[in-house]
Motif scaffolding. Structure first.
Motif, short mmCIF file in Angstrom:
data_model
loop_
_atom_site.label_atom_id
_atom_site.label_comp_id
_atom_site.label_asym_id
_atom_site.label_seq_id
_atom_site.Cartn_x
_atom_site.Cartn_y
_atom_site.Cartn_z
N ALA A 1 4.49 5.98 5.29
CA ALA A 1 3.38 5.56 4.42
C ALA A 1 3.53 6.19 3.05
CB ALA A 1 2.06 5.95 5.06
N LYS A 2 3.88 7.48 3.04
CA LYS A 2 4.03 8.16 1.75
C LYS A 2 5.15 7.52 0.94
CE LYS A 2 2.30 12.60 3.15
NZ LYS A 2 2.73 13.76 3.90
N ALA A 3 6.26 7.28 1.60
CA ALA A 3 7.40 6.74 0.88
C ALA A 3 7.11 5.32 0.38
CB ALA A 3 8.62 6.71 1.80
N SER A 4 6.45 4.51 1.20
CA SER A 4 6.26 3.12 0.79
C SER A 4 5.21 3.00 -0.30
CB SER A 4 5.80 2.23 1.93
OG SER A 4 6.11 2.74 3.13
N LEU A 5 4.19 3.81 -0.21
CA LEU A 5 3.09 3.62 -1.16
C LEU A 5 3.13 4.62 -2.29
CD1 LEU A 5 0.40 3.03 1.55
CD2 LEU A 5 1.42 1.32 0.09
N ASP A 6 4.16 5.47 -2.26
CA ASP A 6 4.30 6.46 -3.32
C ASP A 6 3.00 7.26 -3.45
OD1 ASP A 6 5.01 6.45 -6.82
OD2 ASP A 6 5.69 7.78 -5.24
N ALA A 7 2.44 7.60 -2.31
CA ALA A 7 1.12 8.23 -2.33
C ALA A 7 1.24 9.75 -2.29
CB ALA A 7 0.35 7.76 -1.11
N LYS A 8 0.28 10.40 -2.90
CA LYS A 8 0.35 11.87 -2.92
C LYS A 8 -0.88 12.50 -2.28
CE LYS A 8 3.36 11.78 -6.83
NZ LYS A 8 3.30 10.34 -7.07
N LEU B 1 -8.01 3.74 -0.46
CA LEU B 1 -7.25 2.51 -0.21
C LEU B 1 -6.96 1.77 -1.49
CD1 LEU B 1 -8.44 0.53 2.89
CD2 LEU B 1 -6.20 1.46 2.37
N GLN B 2 -7.91 1.82 -2.40
CA GLN B 2 -7.74 1.09 -3.66
C GLN B 2 -6.64 1.68 -4.53
OE1 GLN B 2 -11.83 0.59 -4.83
NE2 GLN B 2 -11.33 -1.47 -5.56
N ASP B 3 -6.37 2.99 -4.32
CA ASP B 3 -5.27 3.60 -5.09
C ASP B 3 -3.93 3.10 -4.56
OD1 ASP B 3 -7.07 5.09 -6.46
OD2 ASP B 3 -6.97 6.78 -5.08
N LEU B 4 -3.93 2.71 -3.30
CA LEU B 4 -2.65 2.36 -2.67
C LEU B 4 -2.37 0.88 -2.65
CD1 LEU B 4 -2.96 4.66 0.46
CD2 LEU B 4 -1.79 5.16 -1.67
N ARG C 1 -3.46 -8.81 5.66
CA ARG C 1 -2.21 -8.65 4.91
C ARG C 1 -2.57 -8.11 3.52
NH1 ARG C 1 1.92 -13.31 5.40
NH2 ARG C 1 2.22 -12.19 7.34
N LEU C 2 -1.87 -7.08 3.09
CA LEU C 2 -2.17 -6.48 1.78
C LEU C 2 -0.89 -6.34 0.96
CD1 LEU C 2 -4.54 -3.54 2.80
CD2 LEU C 2 -5.20 -5.73 1.81
N TRP C 3 -1.07 -6.33 -0.35
CA TRP C 3 0.06 -6.08 -1.26
C TRP C 3 -0.08 -4.67 -1.83
CZ3 TRP C 3 4.12 -9.38 -2.27
CH2 TRP C 3 4.01 -10.66 -1.70
N ASP C 4 1.04 -4.04 -2.13
CA ASP C 4 0.93 -2.71 -2.72
C ASP C 4 0.48 -2.85 -4.18
OD1 ASP C 4 3.17 -3.62 -3.99
OD2 ASP C 4 4.26 -1.73 -3.85
N TYR D 1 2.38 -6.14 3.07
CA TYR D 1 2.29 -5.43 4.35
C TYR D 1 1.39 -6.18 5.32
CZ TYR D 1 4.29 -1.55 1.80
OH TYR D 1 5.11 -0.77 1.06
N SER D 2 1.81 -6.14 6.58
CA SER D 2 0.92 -6.61 7.62
C SER D 2 0.16 -5.38 8.10
CB SER D 2 1.75 -7.21 8.75
OG SER D 2 1.00 -7.21 9.91
N VAL D 3 -1.17 -5.44 8.03
CA VAL D 3 -1.98 -4.23 8.24
C VAL D 3 -2.88 -4.40 9.47
CG1 VAL D 3 -3.76 -2.79 7.19
CG2 VAL D 3 -2.00 -3.81 5.75
N LYS D 4 -2.97 -3.31 10.27
CA LYS D 4 -3.88 -3.34 11.43
C LYS D 4 -4.78 -2.12 11.35
CE LYS D 4 -1.92 -6.12 14.89
NZ LYS D 4 -0.69 -6.60 15.16
N LEU D 5 -6.06 -2.30 11.62
CA LEU D 5 -7.01 -1.20 11.51
C LEU D 5 -7.79 -1.08 12.81
CD1 LEU D 5 -6.99 -0.83 8.32
CD2 LEU D 5 -9.45 -0.68 8.57
N ASN D 6 -8.00 0.14 13.26
CA ASN D 6 -8.87 0.31 14.41
C ASN D 6 -9.38 1.76 14.43
OD1 ASN D 6 -8.74 -0.02 18.01
ND2 ASN D 6 -10.24 -0.79 16.59
N SER D 7 -10.57 1.92 15.01
CA SER D 7 -11.12 3.28 14.99
C SER D 7 -10.71 4.04 16.26
CB SER D 7 -12.64 3.20 14.92
OG SER D 7 -13.10 2.54 16.07
N VAL D 8 -10.71 5.39 16.15
CA VAL D 8 -10.52 6.23 17.33
C VAL D 8 -11.89 6.82 17.64
CG1 VAL D 8 -9.26 8.19 18.28
CG2 VAL D 8 -8.21 6.77 16.51
N LYS D 9 -12.33 6.66 18.89
CA LYS D 9 -13.72 7.05 19.19
C LYS D 9 -13.78 8.30 20.03
CE LYS D 9 -15.54 2.53 18.50
NZ LYS D 9 -15.78 1.25 19.02
#
Ligand code: ADP
Length: 880
Positions: A264-271, A276-279, A302-305, A312-320
């Motif tokens: 994730a860090k490498a693909s989105l160049d995130a620090k 989410l909006q930053d990425l 599906r989101l674009w960087d 990206y194909s994106v999947k979201l789910n919560s951990v309860k």
């Protein structure tokens, strides 16, 4: 003081050991191995061991002490058995010795427990607020059992550990083993005050539990730090996180990022600490939807960087948590940029293909409809004797067939190039011959549109080159045909120069310029794409498939050349190629116009002069129409033409008769041309062993000729057959003693401007014929003679010689109406063949009258028709 420390140590270490054992077990719950059970037992037994001895130390009721110690003793033996089980498993002994060792240690443990848990084993005393014990001298045997047991177990453990140490090559296992040995020494060490002291007269102190707990902690440390045991999600999660080719981001319930894996860090160049909006390129409202949906279900999107470069194909789910409330939201995404690009490409390609199919079906149907429609009209007109119309429609059929043929050839060629099967076939060729054909092909079309056609050919070009002549010709013709198509007024110019040259190689610069509609700059890049047509709406009425230039570009590339286009929209275009060819003869080609005129005359003189009355030719084709075409073309040669409608019939015929040449069609039902030929080769029981066999085929793709020659055919003629090619074959393969050749007729002297030469000659020819035979429709007559003047004259001679004038007159006098009908029928058709259309019409009327027994009509008209016939015969006689 010591006992306080000892008891605290027992309680603290026992608790820690229990926590570690249980936590290890929990952490590796998903592991399929058994190690976690050993670690769990280590923790539990050492905890019971510690607790039991800690309680023992503070018990004031001495009578209870032996009983309080029993769970501790049980835990000690269970601990040691557990250790034996672990070590035997890790050392990897064969099953049987492992089982024996385990069973023996279990039995020994039970026996020892039995003897060592004797309530009289020790005498418990209390002093300094602490309970300790002395050995009961009468229990020596029991103690000995315990001592032997311990010696056995520890020797066993150390031996096993040593075997394991020797066996393993893994550094982590060796490290772990060293720790295990130290840990066991710690057990031994802490057992000394516990069991050795009472035997040597000193009070026993309950320290051994410390050894057990230390051993458990050390084992845990070894297992965790050196990953010595089974793999489990617990101990590979970190690695897994960074290893997978997918981004994993964990958000807290405030939607703040808390964890990101390396991907994730490498693909989105995130620090870190980003939203989410930053990425991603995403709106606030969409984020709300994502999180709300992702809380209760697996939400996919599906989101674009941020840079819009990656999808990206994106999947979201919560951990309860255990209350079913989310404590974090997990987002997993994979890069699907390539898939999307591929899908886009596919969509574009498939759109282009659909467009192409639509175009193709239109382009192919148009000439076919033309051919079918014209043919119907032609047949009607023929019945009605409307010869001008017949001629017109026949010409249209010819041109529609030509269009169809070129579309099909383009498709075949493109698919050949695309499948990598197109091969260049280099031959020695005369550049003049190529230019001559290009000129002939373009001139008529250009003139039809009122365009000037200029051939600007450098007279110093070498006359004989070596290269792929067929494709060279095709490239120039494609340019020329487009130039004519897309130009309404002005001039088309074919310019050929030397671009550069070495001693034996030349780079030809071929340039086709026009003053046509031109091409917009933005469209130039699209020109060479398959199936692409520009300005489709505007050019709706111009026939085309969008294949020509794409094919040309591919061919040029295949031939190692360069293609270039310059154009001004509305003013015209220049298509040019630089093509490398080898020089075979560098004698200059000379003035094209002069050469063209000379050649045209020579050709005309040569082509009609084969007379082979003694030749026997066999034509084999399953389609009667094709046979008729060949027969028609060979009529003037006076050869004897036999025909066969199948391979089998051909084989039958060659058994009884010798032929000088066989023309054999390839595609025939049941036995095709190649099979027929093979039969002829294998079974030589026939009279045509040495007869040249020429294959007739519609398979005109490049390389086909070589295939047929390889099979042993003498030569190859592609359909539609051209008369000149057919005659050339006869000249080439018939023995010279069969061929009579007359001398060439003189032709008009060439002019400087080649574009004027050919049409002028043709017009002169036709005018003079019409002048010579004013009673004849010479144009129509020429059509029946394949536009061949000499042939026409011969036909007129035959007409004269075979005239039925006297027979008609005689049968009329004798009222022999049956024969009269036959003769006027012959007059009708022979007159039509030479262009005596009116006489043919009148003869037809007499024929119908005879058929209808309308003798009055015959009597009323016979004389006029006969006079007309006489006049015509006289005119032909005089003119000839
Ligand atoms: P087509 O069969 O449509 O002529 P081509 O591949 O030969 O296919 O040409 C592709 C397109 O390039 C044509 O549809 C036309 O729009 C454009 N084109 C080609 N040659 C010329 C020219 N000489 N002048 C203007 N436009 C041209």
């Amino acid at each position: 003081m010591i006992w306080i420390i000892n008891n605290c140590a027992l309680l603290v270490l026992g608790t820690i050991a229990a926590i570690m054992g249980i936590s290890f077990y929990m952490r590796t719950k998903d592991s399929t191995g058994h190690i976690r059970y050993y670690m769990l037992f280590y923790g539990i037994f050492s905890a019971i061991w510690c607790l039991s001895y800690a309680v023992l130390g503070v018990t004031t009721n001495l009578a209870l002490c032996p009983y309080i110690r029993i769970p501790g003793l049980f835990a000690i033996y269970a601990f040691l058995v557990n250790e034996v089980f672990l070590v035997t498993r890790m050392v990897g002994l064969p099953k049987r010795p492992t089982a024996i060792i385990r069973v023996v240690s279990c039995i020994l443990s039970v026996i020892t427990l039995y003897f060592y848990s004797n309530t009289n084993l020790d005498i418990f005393v209390r002093g300094d607020g602490y309970t300790r014990w002395y050995a009961n001298p009468s229990m020596g045997f029991n103690r000995s059992v315990h001592a032997i047991y311990e010696i056995f177990i520890f020797l066993l453990l150390f031996t096993m550990a040593l075997i394991w140490y020797k066996k393993t090559r893994l550094k982590r296992s060796r490290k772990f083993l060293s720790i295990l040995i130290v840990a066991n020494f710690s057990i031994l060490f802490f057992t000394i005050p516990d069991s050795i002291f009472p035997s040597i007269g000193l009070p026993g102190i309950a320290t051994s539990g410390i050894g057990g707990a230390v051993c458990t902690i050390v084992m845990w440390y070894g297992a965790i730090v050196f990953n010595s045991f089974d793999a489990s999600f617990g101990n590979i999660t970190d690695r897994l996180f960074d290893f997978i080719e997918a981004g994993v981001i964990v958000f807290d319930t405030n939607r703040q990022i808390t964890i990101m894996n390396a991907y994730a860090k490498a693909s989105l160049d995130a620090k870190g600490n980003q939203t989410l909006q930053d990425l991603f390129d995403i709106q606030e409202s969409d984020i709300d939807v994502m999180f709300e949906k992702g809380l209760n279900e697996i939400y996919s999107t599906r989101l674009w960087d941020k840079s819009l470069k990656k999808a990206y194909s994106v999947k979201l789910n919560s951990v309860k948590d255990t209350y079913g409330e989310p404590y974090c939201i997990l987002m997993v995404f994979t890069d699907v940029t390539e898939e999307i690009e591929l899908a886009d490409k596919y969509a574009i390609a498939s759109q282009a293909k659909s467009q192409f199919l639509a175009n193709m079906s239109h382009e192919i149907r148009t000439p076919i409809n033309g051919i079918m429609g014209m043919n119907t009209i032609l047949l009607d007109e023929l019945d009605e004797g409307n010869l001008e119309e017949v001629r017109h429609n026949a010409m249209n059929i010819g041109s529609a067939s030509q269009t169809l043929l070129s579309i099909i050839n383009d498709i075949l060629d493109i698919s050949k190039i695309e499948s990598g099967k197109m091969e260049l076939i280099s031959v020695k060729y005369e550049i003049f011959s190529v230019l001559n054909d290009c000129y002939n092909m373009t001139l008529t079309r250009a003139e039809k549109k009122g365009l000037n056609f200029v051939m600007d050919i450098d007279s110093n070009l070498p006359s004989v080159l070596y290269g792929d002549e067929v494709h060279f010709r095709q490239i120039i013709n494609n340019f020329l045909s487009n130039a004519v198509k897309y130009t309404d007024r002005g001039t088309i110019t074919l310019r050929i120069r030397e671009h550069s040259r070495t001693e034996d190689r030349i780079n030809l610069m071929v340039e086709v310029s026009d003053t046509g509609i031109g091409i917009k700059e933005k469209d130039i890049d699209k020109l060479f794409k398959n199936f692409t047509r520009l300005d489709e709406k505007k050019n709706r009425n111009i026939e085309g498939t969008g294949l020509g230039l794409s094919l040309t570009e591919k061919l040029v590339r295949l031939m190692g050349g360069e293609i270039n286009v310059t154009s001004e929209y509305g003013k015209g275009s220049v298509f040019s190629v630089i093509l490398p060819q080898k020089i075979v003869n560098d004698a200059p080609i000379g003035n094209f116009a002069e050469k063209y005129a000379a050649f045209a005359n020579q050709k005309k003189g040569n082509e009609l002069q084969i007379d082979i009355p003694n030749a026997n030719i066999l034509v084999v084709d399953d389609v009667d129409m094709n046979i008729q075409v060949v027969k028609g073309m060979l009529k003037r040669t006076h050869a004897t033409i036999d025909t066969a409608l199948s391979g089998a019939e051909c084989l039958e015929m060659i058994r009884t008769k010798h032929y000088d040449l066989i023309l054999l069609d390839h595609m025939m039902p049941e036995m095709d041309g190649i099979e027929t030929f093979e039969h002829m080769q294998e079974n030589k029981d026939h009279k045509n062993v040495d007869t040249p066999v020429i294959i007739l085929t519609a398979n005109a793709v490049v390389g086909a000729k070589e295939m047929y020659l390889e099979k042993g055919f003498t030569d190859y003629l592609s359909k539609p057959i051209r008369r000149n090619e057919l005659i050339a074959m006869l000249r080439k393969y018939l023995p010279s003693n069969l061929q009579n050749q007359a001398s060439a007729t003189t032709t008009k002297a060439p002019t400087d401007q080649p574009q004027n030469t050919a049409p002028a000659a043709a017009t002169n020819k036709k005018t003079s014929l019409a002048e010579r035979f004013p009673l004849l429709d010479t144009k129509c007559g020429m059509l029946y003679c394949m536009d061949d003047e000499e042939f026409y004259v011969e036909m007129l001679e035959t007409y004269l010689e075979g005239n039925k004038r006297d027979l008609i007159a005689e049968t009329y006098e004798t009222e022999n109406w049956k024969d009269y009908e036959t003769y006027v029928h012959a007059l009708k058709s022979t007159s039509l063949n030479i262009g005596a259309t009116t006489l043919s019409e009148h003869a037809k009327a007499l024929e119908f009258a005879a058929k209808a027994k309308d003798y009055d009509y015959i009597r009323a008209n016979h004389k006029d028709v006969l006079d007309e016939y006489d006049e015509l015969l006289t005119q032909i006689k005089n003119a000839l």
